[in-house]
Design a protein around this motif. Structure first.
Motif, PDB file in Angstrom:
ATOM      1  N   GLN A 100      33.156  50.209  75.662  1.00 32.01           N
ATOM      2  CA  GLN A 100      34.027  51.376  75.841  1.00 32.01           C
ATOM      3  C   GLN A 100      33.207  52.605  76.225  1.00 32.01           C
ATOM      4  O   GLN A 100      33.625  53.407  77.069  1.00 32.01           O
ATOM      5  CB  GLN A 100      34.805  51.641  74.553  1.00 32.01           C
ATOM      6  CG  GLN A 100      35.821  52.761  74.645  1.00 32.01           C
ATOM      7  CD  GLN A 100      37.044  52.400  75.470  1.00 32.01           C
ATOM      8  OE1 GLN A 100      37.321  51.227  75.701  1.00 32.01           O
ATOM      9  NE2 GLN A 100      37.774  53.400  75.916  1.00 32.01           N
ATOM     10  N   TYR A 103      32.285  52.521  79.913  1.00 32.87           N
ATOM     11  CA  TYR A 103      33.418  52.943  80.737  1.00 32.87           C
ATOM     12  C   TYR A 103      33.611  54.461  80.664  1.00 32.87           C
ATOM     13  O   TYR A 103      33.799  55.134  81.688  1.00 32.87           O
ATOM     14  CB  TYR A 103      34.692  52.231  80.279  1.00 32.87           C
ATOM     15  CG  TYR A 103      35.945  52.843  80.837  1.00 32.87           C
ATOM     16  CD1 TYR A 103      36.260  52.727  82.190  1.00 32.87           C
ATOM     17  CD2 TYR A 103      36.811  53.561  80.005  1.00 32.87           C
ATOM     18  CE1 TYR A 103      37.415  53.313  82.702  1.00 32.87           C
ATOM     19  CE2 TYR A 103      37.964  54.141  80.515  1.00 32.87           C
ATOM     20  CZ  TYR A 103      38.261  54.018  81.864  1.00 32.87           C
ATOM     21  OH  TYR A 103      39.390  54.603  82.362  1.00 32.87           O
ATOM     22  N   ARG A 104      33.558  55.011  79.457  1.00 31.38           N
ATOM     23  CA  ARG A 104      33.778  56.445  79.277  1.00 31.38           C
ATOM     24  C   ARG A 104      32.732  57.275  80.016  1.00 31.38           C
ATOM     25  O   ARG A 104      33.056  58.291  80.649  1.00 31.38           O
ATOM     26  CB  ARG A 104      33.764  56.798  77.788  1.00 31.38           C
ATOM     27  CG  ARG A 104      33.829  58.283  77.490  1.00 31.38           C
ATOM     28  CD  ARG A 104      33.865  58.553  75.993  1.00 31.38           C
ATOM     29  NE  ARG A 104      32.777  57.930  75.279  1.00 31.38           N
ATOM     30  CZ  ARG A 104      31.541  58.439  75.182  1.00 31.38           C
ATOM     31  NH1 ARG A 104      31.247  59.588  75.774  1.00 31.38           N
ATOM     32  NH2 ARG A 104      30.606  57.809  74.481  1.00 31.38           N
ATOM     33  N   GLY A 107      32.345  55.017  84.032  1.00 33.16           N
ATOM     34  CA  GLY A 107      33.485  54.494  84.761  1.00 33.16           C
ATOM     35  C   GLY A 107      33.424  53.018  85.082  1.00 33.16           C
ATOM     36  O   GLY A 107      34.316  52.493  85.757  1.00 33.16           O
ATOM     37  N   ASP A 108      32.394  52.326  84.607  1.00 37.59           N
ATOM     38  CA  ASP A 108      32.295  50.888  84.868  1.00 37.59           C
ATOM     39  C   ASP A 108      33.408  50.147  84.134  1.00 37.59           C
ATOM     40  O   ASP A 108      33.718  50.438  82.975  1.00 37.59           O
ATOM     41  CB  ASP A 108      30.931  50.360  84.408  1.00 37.59           C
ATOM     42  CG  ASP A 108      29.795  50.940  85.226  1.00 37.59           C
ATOM     43  OD1 ASP A 108      29.871  50.872  86.462  1.00 37.59           O
ATOM     44  OD2 ASP A 108      28.853  51.484  84.628  1.00 37.59           O
ATOM     45  N   GLN A 109      33.988  49.155  84.797  1.00 33.85           N
ATOM     46  CA  GLN A 109      35.145  48.474  84.235  1.00 33.85           C
ATOM     47  C   GLN A 109      34.917  46.991  83.970  1.00 33.85           C
ATOM     48  O   GLN A 109      35.814  46.304  83.487  1.00 33.85           O
ATOM     49  CB  GLN A 109      36.354  48.653  85.152  1.00 33.85           C
ATOM     50  CG  GLN A 109      36.731  50.130  85.305  1.00 33.85           C
ATOM     51  CD  GLN A 109      38.098  50.331  85.925  1.00 33.85           C
ATOM     52  OE1 GLN A 109      39.043  49.608  85.631  1.00 33.85           O
ATOM     53  NE2 GLN A 109      38.211  51.327  86.780  1.00 33.85           N
ATOM     54  N   LYS A 110      33.727  46.492  84.275  1.00 30.07           N
ATOM     55  CA  LYS A 110      33.382  45.098  83.978  1.00 30.07           C
ATOM     56  C   LYS A 110      32.010  45.117  83.301  1.00 30.07           C
ATOM     57  O   LYS A 110      31.001  45.367  83.975  1.00 30.07           O
ATOM     58  CB  LYS A 110      33.375  44.254  85.249  1.00 30.07           C
ATOM     59  CG  LYS A 110      34.729  44.201  85.941  1.00 30.07           C
ATOM     60  CD  LYS A 110      34.647  43.506  87.286  1.00 30.07           C
ATOM     61  CE  LYS A 110      34.358  42.022  87.137  1.00 30.07           C
ATOM     62  NZ  LYS A 110      34.403  41.324  88.448  1.00 30.07           N
ATOM     63  N   GLU A 128      36.623  43.737  80.213  1.00 30.70           N
ATOM     64  CA  GLU A 128      37.197  44.414  81.360  1.00 30.70           C
ATOM     65  C   GLU A 128      38.109  45.520  80.844  1.00 30.70           C
ATOM     66  O   GLU A 128      38.753  45.370  79.797  1.00 30.70           O
ATOM     67  CB  GLU A 128      37.965  43.438  82.242  1.00 30.70           C
ATOM     68  CG  GLU A 128      37.045  42.426  82.932  1.00 30.70           C
ATOM     69  CD  GLU A 128      37.785  41.532  83.914  1.00 30.70           C
ATOM     70  OE1 GLU A 128      38.996  41.779  84.145  1.00 30.70           O
ATOM     71  OE2 GLU A 128      37.164  40.595  84.433  1.00 30.70           O
ATOM     72  N   VAL A 129      38.138  46.615  81.560  1.00 28.98           N
ATOM     73  CA  VAL A 129      38.899  47.781  81.115  1.00 28.98           C
ATOM     74  C   VAL A 129      40.321  47.693  81.649  1.00 28.98           C
ATOM     75  O   VAL A 129      40.555  47.481  82.849  1.00 28.98           O
ATOM     76  CB  VAL A 129      38.227  49.081  81.583  1.00 28.98           C
ATOM     77  CG1 VAL A 129      39.079  50.291  81.209  1.00 28.98           C
ATOM     78  CG2 VAL A 129      36.837  49.197  80.955  1.00 28.98           C
ATOM     79  N   ASP A 130      41.267  47.835  80.745  1.00 29.66           N
ATOM     80  CA  ASP A 130      42.681  47.828  81.091  1.00 29.66           C
ATOM     81  C   ASP A 130      43.346  49.017  80.418  1.00 29.66           C
ATOM     82  O   ASP A 130      43.264  49.171  79.200  1.00 29.66           O
ATOM     83  CB  ASP A 130      43.319  46.519  80.613  1.00 29.66           C
ATOM     84  CG  ASP A 130      44.823  46.472  80.858  1.00 29.66           C
ATOM     85  OD1 ASP A 130      45.282  47.047  81.864  1.00 29.66           O
ATOM     86  OD2 ASP A 130      45.541  45.873  80.035  1.00 29.66           O
ATOM     87  N   GLY A 132      42.418  52.003  80.316  1.00 29.95           N
ATOM     88  CA  GLY A 132      41.443  52.855  79.659  1.00 29.95           C
ATOM     89  C   GLY A 132      40.787  52.264  78.430  1.00 29.95           C
ATOM     90  O   GLY A 132      39.994  52.944  77.763  1.00 29.95           O
ATOM     91  N   ALA A 134      38.536  48.962  76.783  1.00 29.91           N
ATOM     92  CA  ALA A 134      37.728  47.769  77.028  1.00 29.91           C
ATOM     93  C   ALA A 134      38.277  46.610  76.202  1.00 29.91           C
ATOM     94  O   ALA A 134      38.374  46.699  74.981  1.00 29.91           O
ATOM     95  CB  ALA A 134      36.276  48.038  76.651  1.00 29.91           C
TER      96      ALA A 134
END
Length: 225
Positions: A100, A103-104, A107-110, A128-130, A132, A134
């Motif tokens: 998380q 991503y925060r 911005g990486d989502q995988k 994977e981010v869905d 917002g 993880a």
């Protein structure tokens, strides 16, 4: 709602507090002094927010994997506070918390999280981010890096101390990781984001069911994505 978040799975003491839309954060590298520091730090955080312990409604905690002693300290504090206040708790995976944060911040989502366990073993999870958040796409596990199954997609980033075995991890996963960050810690903002998302989906447990997650007690599962 007033929510306390805490994590002692690493050498950091991680505390957060959300009251309404306002958040308070405390992060200190304390090495092995969690047990001495944690309660005074919680009360100071509450004082900063002009709250008393009795005004807490929910506790979110990092359940591991991580330091054996650190996880036991967190669970002891969570059980003691939540049971005495008769409020629920929400456990959050340390691995998911690190995903998380990636991503925060970037911005990486995988995200592939690997933390050092022992020898060639890592605490392992893929996310994977869905919307917002993880979310795990394989079972979190402790596993020998040679036993990982190749992934079927690319574009992953790596997070955690286990990426000191980058070449072996990439060989087992069958993909090139486009970026790696090894020096990472759980942070309260991510504990709160994950914990409150889980709370909204009914993912609470009573205080006496709060337990650490060591993963070593499980049979290693292969990543299937």
């Amino acid at each position: 709602m007033n929510t306390l978040a805490l994590d002692t799975s690493s050498n950091a003491l991680v505390l957060g507090l959300q009251t309404g839309e306002t958040r308070f954060d405390r992060f200190d590298i304390v090495d092995r002094s969690h047990s001495r520091e944690i309660l005074p730090a919680i009360y100071q955080l509450l004082a900063d927010a002009d709250l008393t312990i009795a005004e807490l409604d929910l506790i979110v905690y990092g359940q591991g994997p991580g330091s054996f002693t650190g996880l036991r300290i967190a669970v002891g504090v969570v059980q003691g506070l939540a049971y005495g206040l008769n409020i629920p708790v929400v456990p959050v995976s340390t691995l998911a918390c690190l995903a998380q944060a990636e991503y925060r911040e970037f911005g990486d989502q995988k995200i592939v999280v690997a933390l050092t366990a022992r020898k060639q073993e890592v605490y392992f999870g893929m996310y994977e981010v869905d919307a917002g958040i993880a979310r795990a796409v394989c079972d979190e596990t402790v596993i020998d890096v040679d036993d990982l199954r190749p992934v079927t997609s690319d574009g992953w980033v790596g997070v955690g101390s286990g990426w000191n075995l980058k070449e072996k991890l990439e060989a087992s996963l069958g993909t090139s990781i486009r970026n790696v960050r090894m020096e990472v810690w759980p942070r309260s903002v991510d504990l709160l984001d994950l914990g409150l998302a889980r709370f909204s989906q009914g993912g609470i447990i009573p205080a006496n069911e709060a337990t650490p997650e060591y993963l070593r007690e499980q049979v290693a599962q292969r990543a299937n994505r």
